[in-house]
Design a protein around this motif. Structure first.
Motif: not given
Length: 124
Positions: A52-80
Motif C-alpha cells: 500500500g505504501s509502495g515501499s515493497t515490491t514482489y515479482y514472479a521470477d519470469s518477469v523479474k528485472d524486466r517488469f517494474t510495478i509502481s504506484r501513485d497514491n495521489a492519483k489512485n493508480t498503479v502501473y506496470l
C-alpha cells in the motif's frame, strides 16, 4: 473498489509497454495492488505486487528485472512497466487489490477486487 486497467496492445518481442490501473477507492493507500496475467487455456498467474505504501515490491521470477510495478497514491493508480517483452507474455493482464497481506499473495484467491483486464499481445 472498482479497478480499470489501461494500456494493452500489440508489441514486438523485445519491445516495451506500460500498463496502468485506476482505482476508485477512497483510501487507495490502504490497498495492496497486484498484476496477474492469464494466457488462453492457462490459469491466471501472478506477475507483480506492491504494498500500500509502495515501499515493497514482489515479482514472479519470469518477469523479474524486466517488469517494474509502481504506484501513485495521489492519483489512485498503479502501473506496470513491461520491458524486453517475450511472446510468452501474451495474455490478458489484470490488476487486483486487497487490503490484507496474506502469505499466499501470489494466489489470485488472495485478492478481493479485480479490474476487467487488458489484452497484451507480443509478436515474435
Amino acid at each position: 473498489v472498482q479497478l480499470q486497467a489501461f494500456g494493452g496492445g500489440l508489441v514486438q518481442a523485445g519491445g516495451s509497454l506500460p500498463l496502468s490501473c485506476a482505482a476508485s477507492a477512497r483510501t487507495f493507500g490502504a490497498y495492496h495492488m497486484a498484476w496477474f496475467r492469464q494466457a488462453p487455456g492457462k490459469e491466471r498467474e501472478f506477475v507483480a505486487r506492491i504494498t500500500g505504501s509502495g515501499s515493497t515490491t514482489y515479482y514472479a521470477d519470469s518477469v523479474k528485472d524486466r517488469f517494474t510495478i509502481s504506484r501513485d497514491n495521489a492519483k489512485n493508480t498503479v502501473y506496470l512497466q513491461m520491458n524486453s517483452l517475450k511472446p510468452e507474455g501474451t495474455a490478458v493482464y489484470y490488476c487486483a487489490a486487497d487490503p490484507y497481506s496474506p502469505a499466499r499473495y501470489r494466489s489470485p484467491h488472495s485478492y478481493k477486487y479485480w479490474g476487467q483486464g487488458t489484452q497484451v499481445t507480443v509478436s515474435s
